[in-house]
Scaffold this motif. Structure first.
Motif, PDB file in Angstrom:
ATOM      1  N   VAL A   1       0.855  -1.178   0.000  1.00  0.00           N
ATOM      2  CA  VAL A   1       0.000   0.000   0.000  1.00  0.00           C
ATOM      3  C   VAL A   1       0.899   1.239   0.000  1.00  0.00           C
ATOM      4  N   ILE A   2       0.679   2.082  -0.977  1.00  0.00           N
ATOM      5  CA  ILE A   2       1.448   3.314  -1.084  1.00  0.00           C
ATOM      6  C   ILE A   2       0.696   4.482  -0.448  1.00  0.00           C
ATOM      7  N   ALA A   3      -0.615   4.507  -0.638  1.00  0.00           N
ATOM      8  CA  ALA A   3      -1.438   5.575  -0.072  1.00  0.00           C
ATOM      9  C   ALA A   3      -2.813   5.011   0.264  1.00  0.00           C
ATOM     10  N   SER A   4      -3.434   5.574   1.275  1.00  0.00           N
ATOM     11  CA  SER A   4      -4.791   5.159   1.637  1.00  0.00           C
ATOM     12  C   SER A   4      -5.536   6.347   2.229  1.00  0.00           C
ATOM     13  N   ALA A   5      -6.865   6.237   2.221  1.00  0.00           N
ATOM     14  CA  ALA A   5      -7.720   7.266   2.805  1.00  0.00           C
ATOM     15  C   ALA A   5      -9.018   6.609   3.239  1.00  0.00           C
ATOM     16  N   TYR A   6      -9.646   7.170   4.244  1.00  0.00           N
ATOM     17  CA  TYR A   6     -10.902   6.644   4.778  1.00  0.00           C
ATOM     18  C   TYR A   6     -11.912   7.776   4.863  1.00  0.00           C
ATOM     19  N   SER A   7     -13.181   7.452   4.625  1.00  0.00           N
ATOM     20  CA  SER A   7     -14.213   8.496   4.640  1.00  0.00           C
ATOM     21  C   SER A   7     -14.320   9.171   6.005  1.00  0.00           C
ATOM     22  N   SER A   8     -13.967   8.469   7.066  1.00  0.00           N
ATOM     23  CA  SER A   8     -14.028   9.073   8.400  1.00  0.00           C
ATOM     24  C   SER A   8     -13.050  10.241   8.549  1.00  0.00           C
ATOM     25  N   GLU A   9     -12.034  10.297   7.689  1.00  0.00           N
ATOM     26  CA  GLU A   9     -11.060  11.393   7.730  1.00  0.00           C
ATOM     27  C   GLU A   9     -11.593  12.682   7.128  1.00  0.00           C
ATOM     28  N   LEU A  10     -12.700  12.616   6.410  1.00  0.00           N
ATOM     29  CA  LEU A  10     -13.229  13.798   5.730  1.00  0.00           C
ATOM     30  C   LEU A  10     -13.713  14.871   6.700  1.00  0.00           C
ATOM     31  N   ALA A  11     -13.981  14.500   7.938  1.00  0.00           N
ATOM     32  CA  ALA A  11     -14.412  15.488   8.939  1.00  0.00           C
ATOM     33  C   ALA A  11     -13.335  16.551   9.158  1.00  0.00           C
ATOM     34  N   LYS A  12     -12.074  16.174   8.989  1.00  0.00           N
ATOM     35  CA  LYS A  12     -10.972  17.145   9.134  1.00  0.00           C
ATOM     36  C   LYS A  12     -11.040  18.236   8.074  1.00  0.00           C
ATOM     37  N   TYR A  13     -11.749  17.947   6.972  1.00  0.00           N
ATOM     38  CA  TYR A  13     -11.829  18.887   5.862  1.00  0.00           C
ATOM     39  C   TYR A  13     -13.211  19.528   5.751  1.00  0.00           C
ATOM     40  N   GLY A  14     -14.034  19.362   6.801  1.00  0.00           N
ATOM     41  CA  GLY A  14     -15.323  20.044   6.843  1.00  0.00           C
ATOM     42  C   GLY A  14     -16.526  19.203   6.478  1.00  0.00           C
ATOM     43  N   LEU A  15     -16.337  17.979   6.003  1.00  0.00           N
ATOM     44  CA  LEU A  15     -17.460  17.115   5.651  1.00  0.00           C
ATOM     45  C   LEU A  15     -17.749  16.207   6.839  1.00  0.00           C
ATOM     46  N   THR A  16     -18.799  16.525   7.576  1.00  0.00           N
ATOM     47  CA  THR A  16     -19.063  15.792   8.820  1.00  0.00           C
ATOM     48  C   THR A  16     -20.268  14.865   8.740  1.00  0.00           C
ATOM     49  N   THR A  17     -21.102  15.000   7.715  1.00  0.00           N
ATOM     50  CA  THR A  17     -22.267  14.118   7.565  1.00  0.00           C
ATOM     51  C   THR A  17     -22.256  13.495   6.180  1.00  0.00           C
ATOM     52  N   GLY A  18     -22.990  12.418   6.023  1.00  0.00           N
ATOM     53  CA  GLY A  18     -23.074  11.761   4.718  1.00  0.00           C
ATOM     54  C   GLY A  18     -21.790  11.086   4.298  1.00  0.00           C
ATOM     55  N   LEU A  19     -21.102  10.467   5.228  1.00  0.00           N
ATOM     56  CA  LEU A  19     -19.797   9.865   4.928  1.00  0.00           C
ATOM     57  C   LEU A  19     -19.905   8.486   4.286  1.00  0.00           C
TER      58      LEU A  19
END
Length: 92
Positions: A1-19
């Protein structure tokens, strides 16, 4: 794995609902792509859309495939990603 991301991390960028919807899946993929480009030292080459105008950018790929990304040069090609959505079905 070179890079990964999880929808739960989107809260750091302002998206807190509808993940758990398609929009969040797109944002998570974009976050993963930005991390990969940063890891490979290519983040400045692909800065993303600075002005959203609805235009579609296409570039030729290998064989008959077409990629929707602006070409930077002849030596740089799009990355391929594998998406793990878990064990639950994504549709009913």
């Amino acid at each position: 794995v070179i890079a990964s991301a999880y929808s739960s991390e989107l809260a750091k960028y302002g998206l807190t609902t509808g993940l758990k919807n398609y929009g969040a899946a797109y944002c998570t993929g974009l976050l993963c792509a930005r991390r990969l480009l940063t890891t490979k030292g290519m983040a400045e080459l692909y800065e993303g859309n600075t002005e959203v105008d609805g235009s579609i950018v296409k570039s030729g790929g290998f064989g008959e495939k077409e990629y929707f990304v602006a070409e930077v040069d002849e030596e740089t090609r799009p990355f391929r990603a594998v998406l793990d959505v878990g064990v639950r079905a994504t549709t009913r």
